[in-house]
Structures are given as C-alpha cells and as structure tokens.
Design an enzyme around this catalytic site. Structure first.
Site, PDB file in Angstrom:
ATOM      1  CG  ASP A  46      16.015  58.166 -29.768  1.00 24.70           C
ATOM      2  OD1 ASP A  46      15.891  57.697 -28.513  1.00 24.70           O
ATOM      3  OD2 ASP A  46      14.889  59.485 -30.551  1.00 24.70           O
ATOM      4  CB  SER A  59      15.674  66.595 -27.729  1.00 25.64           C
ATOM      5  OG  SER A  59      16.224  65.627 -27.105  1.00 25.64           O
ATOM      6  CG  HIS A  99      14.262  61.708 -28.304  1.00 26.16           C
ATOM      7  ND1 HIS A  99      15.660  60.918 -28.629  1.00 26.16           N
ATOM      8  CD2 HIS A  99      14.470  62.375 -27.788  1.00 26.16           C
ATOM      9  CE1 HIS A  99      16.104  62.258 -29.010  1.00 26.16           C
ATOM     10  NE2 HIS A  99      15.876  63.739 -28.232  1.00 26.16           N
TER      11      HIS A  99
END
Length: 320
Positions: A289, A45, A292
């Site tokens: 998170d 990702s 990312h």
C-alpha cells in the site's frame, strides 16, 4: 508498527513552510473552533484516511460516539457530545454518481459507469447541514470508466468499446469537480465553507502497483529528487482551476471556497505509506500500500494545515 514495520523515523519528520513555523496540532483549540458545528470529508478512502487522522489527533481531548448510517454503510459519522461537533466521511470515490458496470466490482479493472453531471447521493442528500466540507478525489479516475451526461454515453476511459469516444481520465476528473462545486453552490440551505484538499501522490517505485512497484524508503526526500509525475500535475491544476471558478461564483452567493494545498508537503514523503505492513501477517499482502498514509504520519500535516485555515476563517459561526 504492530504489523512488523521495523523503522520509526517516519514519525519524527515534520513539514516546515519556507517563511513560518507550522504549529503542532492543538486538539483543544480545534474542538473549541468547531464547537456546535459539523465537518464532512467527501471522497475516497484517502478522504476517510484524513478523517481518521483527525480522530486520532483529537483523541487526547475527546472520545466521539459513532453514528450509524444504514443507507450508506461505507460512510462514517461520529459526534463529540461535549462540543456538539459532528465529523463525517462520505464514501464517494468519483464525487459523482457511479455504478459498477461489470461483475469484477472492487478490482482495479472493474468498468464503472460515471454520471459526471450528477452529484453522488451519499453526500448530496446530507451536506446542507454541514459547516465545513473537505472535497478530494484522485486515483479512482485512473480506472476504466464510461462517462454519462444527461443519461447518455459521451465517451470513456480505458473501456475499449467500439463507437465510443476515447477520453482521458482528466475529462471525468474535471467534470466531477465542476458538478460537485456547482451542486454546493446550488443547494439553497448550504452555508458552509468548502475546502479543496489537493491530490495526494502515491509513491510506487520500481514499477506500478500491479507490476512489482513498492515503497520501502524510510526517510523523506528532497523536492529535487521527487516531483509529481504522470497525470498528477494535470490533476492538480485541473482541480485548482475548478476551485477558482467556484470561488468566483461563490462570492455572489456569499459562499467561501478555500484551497487546502497538501500536495507539495506529501510528494517528498515516500516513507509515510504502510507498504507491506498495511495488513496483518496472516493476510495475503502481495501488493504494498503506497497510496494511503500511516497514522500517525505525514497525513497529520493535512489536519495541521486545516486547523490553521479554520483559525484564518476566524471560527465564525457557520451552519450547525
């Protein structure tokens, strides 16, 4: 910011190299350099994160058309029709073939069979037509894995199986890059330039992702305050070693392998992750998170580097 992040200073900081100025991203210049060509991001990702950053940076100059991929729906592709430029991301978190071995699929504890000598079909089946390929891999190798070579189990990482050799994550990591680069070298019709995008640091502090760790900083830090830790330094050196080996072999075939070294610039940016603001308020966001990157944000530096490297390549005609 839509989801409640109160600070905006993370948008204002930019990476400054020691002996030069890094130009702002020039969308028109980028699209002219890649006119009639194609670019693929291979990885997890974070590879998609970089592609999304690129799409945002190019938005002022072009609106791409989405191209569906029914066989591999997690892979994305779009076409800038005015420039005949295709950009795609191929979901391949281990770069090589992987099959989830237990029904806890999608969780960080799921045991995965990783076939370290077989390139992932999602990208291998389509990569020959691409002019530029950006390869990356990272945190998925921290998960439990059983390693296969020639169809046979050769060891595992965190699998806790009897009579199976316990190997470190670095074993699978090195093999995955070896297989990826060797596959690109072996494909007869592949004539593109391969970039290794180096490992991207996560910034969990006060614990890991599953032990209460978070990322709440709002400013960059100095390189003395934060450095690569844990397995990351060895992951970095491992992937660079494999790139250097591929580059030597590539010379014989006329193929270029380049180092897109983004790690140092991002180690000092713990402020650039979504944290608890990565999902809408009504969604249960119990784990921040810190892997990312926000868009816009520090990850845009990766594509600023990429543009400069494309300019260094001279925009020579490669593939389609």
């Amino acid at each position: 910011m839509k989801l409640g992040r109160p600070d905006t200073e993370f948008l204002k900081w930019r990476w400054k190299p020691d002996e030069c100025e890094l130009p702002f991203f020039d969308a028109a210049q980028f699209l002219e350099l890649v006119r009639g060509k194609s670019m693929a991001f291979i990885g997890d990702s974070l590879a998609r994160n970089q592609m999304e950053s690129l799409l945002c940076l190019l938005a002022s100059e072009g609106d791409p058309v989405a191209v569906s991929n029914t066989k591999y729906p997690l892979s994305k592709s779009c076409l800038y029709t005015d420039y005949n430029f295709t950009v795609a991301s191929f979901w391949s978190p281990y770069l090589v073939k992987d099959i989830v071995a237990k029904p806890t699929a999608g969780t960080a504890d799921s045991l995965t069979n990783v076939y370290v000598d077989e390139a992932h079909e999602a990208w291998m089946s389509q990569i020959e037509k691409f002019s530029y390929v950006i390869v990356s891999a990272g945190i998925w190798f921290f998960r439990p894995q059983v390693y296969y070579e020639n169809g046979n189990i050769v060891g595992c990482h965190l699998c806790h199986k009897k009579n199976v050799t316990n190997l470190t994550a670095l074993y699978g990591y090195r093999k995955a890059f070896q297989t990826t680069f060797r596959t690109l070298l072996r494909l007869k019709n592949f004539k593109g330039v391969t970039f290794l995008r180096t490992v991207s640091p996560s910034h969990f502090e006060n614990g890991e992702w599953n032990t209460g760790g978070n990322c709440v900083r709002t400013k960059p830090v100095s390189s003395k305050e934060m450095r690569l830790e844990g397995l990351y330094p060895e992951m970095y050196s491992t992937q660079v070693e494999e790139l250097n080996a591929a580059e030597k072999l590539g010379r014989k075939r006329g193929l270029k392998f380049r180092l897109l070294d983004t790690t140092e610039a991002l180690v000092v940016r713990p402020d650039g992750h979504p944290g608890y603001y990565g999902k809408r308020v009504h969604e249960n966001m119990t784990i921040p998170d810190c892997v990312h990157w926000c868009l816009p944000g520090p990850i845009d530096t990766w594509n600023e580097f990429l543009l400069q490297m494309l300019k260094m390549e001279g925009g020579s005609s490669l593939g389609q």
